[in-house]
Design a protein around this motif. Structure first.
Motif, PDB file in Angstrom:
ATOM      1  N   ASN A   1       0.852  -1.181   0.000  1.00 22.35           N
ATOM      2  CA  ASN A   1       0.000   0.000   0.000  1.00 22.35           C
ATOM      3  C   ASN A   1       0.891   1.236   0.000  1.00 22.35           C
ATOM      4  O   ASN A   1       1.824   1.339   0.796  1.00 22.35           O
ATOM      5  CB  ASN A   1      -0.894  -0.024   1.250  1.00 22.35           C
ATOM      6  CG  ASN A   1      -1.875   1.124   1.302  1.00 22.35           C
ATOM      7  OD1 ASN A   1      -1.493   2.287   1.272  1.00 22.35           O
ATOM      8  ND2 ASN A   1      -3.154   0.799   1.407  1.00 22.35           N
ATOM      9  N   MET A   2       0.621   2.176  -0.902  1.00 24.28           N
ATOM     10  CA  MET A   2       1.483   3.353  -1.027  1.00 24.28           C
ATOM     11  C   MET A   2       1.493   4.205   0.241  1.00 24.28           C
ATOM     12  O   MET A   2       2.500   4.861   0.537  1.00 24.28           O
ATOM     13  CB  MET A   2       1.050   4.206  -2.218  1.00 24.28           C
ATOM     14  CG  MET A   2      -0.374   4.677  -2.175  1.00 24.28           C
ATOM     15  SD  MET A   2      -0.865   5.644  -3.626  1.00 24.28           S
ATOM     16  CE  MET A   2      -0.318   7.282  -3.136  1.00 24.28           C
TER      17      MET A   2
ATOM     18  N   LYS B   1      -3.169  -4.479  -3.061  1.00 24.49           N
ATOM     19  CA  LYS B   1      -2.136  -4.876  -4.008  1.00 24.49           C
ATOM     20  C   LYS B   1      -1.602  -3.627  -4.703  1.00 24.49           C
ATOM     21  O   LYS B   1      -2.312  -2.639  -4.860  1.00 24.49           O
ATOM     22  CB  LYS B   1      -2.701  -5.842  -5.054  1.00 24.49           C
ATOM     23  CG  LYS B   1      -3.171  -7.174  -4.480  1.00 24.49           C
ATOM     24  CD  LYS B   1      -3.700  -8.081  -5.586  1.00 24.49           C
ATOM     25  CE  LYS B   1      -4.148  -9.418  -5.017  1.00 24.49           C
ATOM     26  NZ  LYS B   1      -4.687 -10.311  -6.079  1.00 24.49           N
ATOM     27  N   GLN B   2      -0.345  -3.697  -5.115  1.00 26.83           N
ATOM     28  CA  GLN B   2       0.219  -2.568  -5.865  1.00 26.83           C
ATOM     29  C   GLN B   2      -0.594  -2.288  -7.127  1.00 26.83           C
ATOM     30  O   GLN B   2      -0.661  -1.148  -7.585  1.00 26.83           O
ATOM     31  CB  GLN B   2       1.670  -2.847  -6.256  1.00 26.83           C
ATOM     32  CG  GLN B   2       2.686  -2.670  -5.131  1.00 26.83           C
ATOM     33  CD  GLN B   2       4.072  -2.392  -5.668  1.00 26.83           C
ATOM     34  OE1 GLN B   2       4.265  -1.482  -6.461  1.00 26.83           O
ATOM     35  NE2 GLN B   2       5.049  -3.192  -5.245  1.00 26.83           N
ATOM     36  N   SER B   3      -1.220  -3.301  -7.660  1.00 26.46           N
ATOM     37  CA  SER B   3      -1.990  -3.138  -8.897  1.00 26.46           C
ATOM     38  C   SER B   3      -3.377  -2.539  -8.665  1.00 26.46           C
ATOM     39  O   SER B   3      -4.069  -2.183  -9.616  1.00 26.46           O
ATOM     40  CB  SER B   3      -2.138  -4.491  -9.604  1.00 26.46           C
ATOM     41  OG  SER B   3      -2.741  -5.445  -8.739  1.00 26.46           O
TER      42      SER B   3
ATOM     43  N   HIS C   1      -1.523   2.017  -7.083  1.00 26.36           N
ATOM     44  CA  HIS C   1      -0.514   2.208  -6.034  1.00 26.36           C
ATOM     45  C   HIS C   1       0.878   2.088  -6.655  1.00 26.36           C
ATOM     46  O   HIS C   1       1.791   2.846  -6.313  1.00 26.36           O
ATOM     47  CB  HIS C   1      -0.689   1.144  -4.943  1.00 26.36           C
ATOM     48  CG  HIS C   1      -1.905   1.342  -4.093  1.00 26.36           C
ATOM     49  ND1 HIS C   1      -1.857   1.784  -2.794  1.00 26.36           N
ATOM     50  CD2 HIS C   1      -3.224   1.159  -4.363  1.00 26.36           C
ATOM     51  CE1 HIS C   1      -3.073   1.854  -2.295  1.00 26.36           C
ATOM     52  NE2 HIS C   1      -3.926   1.476  -3.231  1.00 26.36           N
ATOM     53  N   MET C   2       1.031   1.147  -7.550  1.00 25.72           N
ATOM     54  CA  MET C   2       2.317   0.932  -8.219  1.00 25.72           C
ATOM     55  C   MET C   2       2.756   2.180  -8.991  1.00 25.72           C
ATOM     56  O   MET C   2       3.941   2.535  -8.988  1.00 25.72           O
ATOM     57  CB  MET C   2       2.227  -0.265  -9.171  1.00 25.72           C
ATOM     58  CG  MET C   2       3.541  -0.655  -9.832  1.00 25.72           C
ATOM     59  SD  MET C   2       3.309  -1.940 -11.093  1.00 25.72           S
ATOM     60  CE  MET C   2       2.558  -3.250 -10.111  1.00 25.72           C
TER      61      MET C   2
ATOM     62  N   ILE D   1       4.021   4.730  -6.461  1.00 22.13           N
ATOM     63  CA  ILE D   1       5.280   4.265  -5.868  1.00 22.13           C
ATOM     64  C   ILE D   1       6.427   4.427  -6.850  1.00 22.13           C
ATOM     65  O   ILE D   1       7.502   4.946  -6.504  1.00 22.13           O
ATOM     66  CB  ILE D   1       5.142   2.797  -5.419  1.00 22.13           C
ATOM     67  CG1 ILE D   1       4.187   2.702  -4.211  1.00 22.13           C
ATOM     68  CG2 ILE D   1       6.506   2.204  -5.068  1.00 22.13           C
ATOM     69  CD1 ILE D   1       3.746   1.284  -3.872  1.00 22.13           C
TER      70      ILE D   1
END
Length: 341
Positions: free
Chosen positions: A28-29, A184-186, A208-209, A212
């Motif tokens: 999680n960002m 999820k980063q996605s 989130h990716m 980041i």
């Protein structure tokens, strides 16, 4: 083949080390942003250039945590869209990060939009909740959306057909940890909208990716040069991707302070640089032009803290950059033409 510069294959390779991004897919960002704040809990994170209010990183985490739990208690669930309709302020990142910490999706909107423009975005992204200020109330009061009101107390009566909650009330919680929601980063973090200069305004999905990766790219030079404790003045709108991602999220994750300007004014900007010893100024070409041409005015202020002035949105000519550097000799003048400030 050389390790940097042009190789035999004709490809130019930077002198900088390769960018290494986090590989944990369940990242999680917001958790990443607060990962290291135990090292600098009392360091300034956000500064209001108008009021002088300062929030340290411990304050910031506490407020983001309480706000995120607060909107969950209002019924916001993972994947719900929450709209931010307010000018720059030190509360803006609290709202933005709090929405994402709740695993909801933040959508931002230009405060000068007309009612019809607002309705178009509302119809497109279907937010469950909107965060705004009393000055913009007349534009959103008939949208039939639940409202979080920022910038006024509960004794200021506003008539609403929907549920209305005051921002300060949501900060009164006693939560110590961010919500435990699987991320999820996605997963989608934000839904930002283009300005519409090339046609109808379009929603852009950012994960989130994405945030980041941008944060690591935006702060790579600082890491490479071993810089710490920088101060960024956020002149550009926080509703825009550059203010939101490259400055707000990226620099807070780095542990830098961000000074907020609610509305651009050239002299107020110079005073803020002097008062808060701003080190980095990321701006647009018209401001570079003012810095270059208003020599006697610029020289009234102590701008020696500035280490970098970076311009985006449109290219700068070499002559203009040189002229600007003469007025702010301590700063390295740079331009980024691919990042639309």
């Amino acid at each position: 083949m050389k390790s940097s510069g042009y190789g035999k294959d004709g490809i130019y390779r930077s002198h900088r080390p390769p960018l290494i991004l986090p590989t944990n897919p369940n990242l999680n960002m917001v958790s990443l942003l607060f990962e290291n704040i135990s090292l600098y809990p009392d360091k300034p994170a956000l500064i209001d250039s108008n009021s002088g209010q300062i929030l340290n990183f411990s304050d910031l985490k506490s407020m983001v945590t309480n706000f995120s739990h607060g909107i969950i208690n209002l019924g916001i669930e993972k994947g719900d869209v929450v709209m931010i309709f307010t000018p720059n302020s030190i509360q803006y990142p609290i709202i933005f990060l709090g929405i994402i910490a709740a695993c909801a999706i933040a959508t931002t909107i230009n405060p000068v939009y007309t009612i019809s423009e607002i309705k178009k975005q509302v119809n497109d992204c279907k937010p469950k909740l909107i965060v705004t200020i009393p000055e913009l109330w007349d534009k959103v009061k008939d949208l039939n959306l639940d409202v979080i009101m920022l910038g006024c107390k509960g004794d200021q009566k506003l008539v609403s057909k929907s549920k209305l909650v005051y921002f300060d009330y949501l900060l009164n919680g006693c939560h110590e940890e961010l919500p435990k929601v699987l991320t999820k980063q996605s997963d989608t973090a934000a839904l930002l909208y283009s300005s519409g200069t090339t046609g109808v305004s379009k929603g852009v999905v950012l994960s989130h990716m994405n945030f980041i990766a941008t944060s690591f790219m935006a702060t790579n030079d600082q890491e490479y040069e071993g810089e710490r404790h920088n101060v960024f003045l956020c002149v550009v709108p926080m509703f825009h991707v550059s203010g939101l991602s490259a400055i707000l999220y990226s620099q807070l994750k780095m542990g830098n302070a961000v000074v907020s300007m609610s509305k651009f004014n050239f002299e107020v900007m110079l005073k803020a640089v002097q008062k808060y010893r701003v080190t980095h100024l990321w701006i647009v070409p018209p401001i570079i032009l003012e810095l270059a041409n208003k020599h006697s005015f610029v020289k009234k202020y102590d701008l020696t803290s500035l280490k970098q002035i970076c311009s985006g949105a449109a290219p700068l000519g070499k002559e203009l950059m040189i002229k600007c550097s003469k007025n702010v000799p301590n700063a390295r003048i740079m331009q980024v033409t691919k990042l639309a400030f």
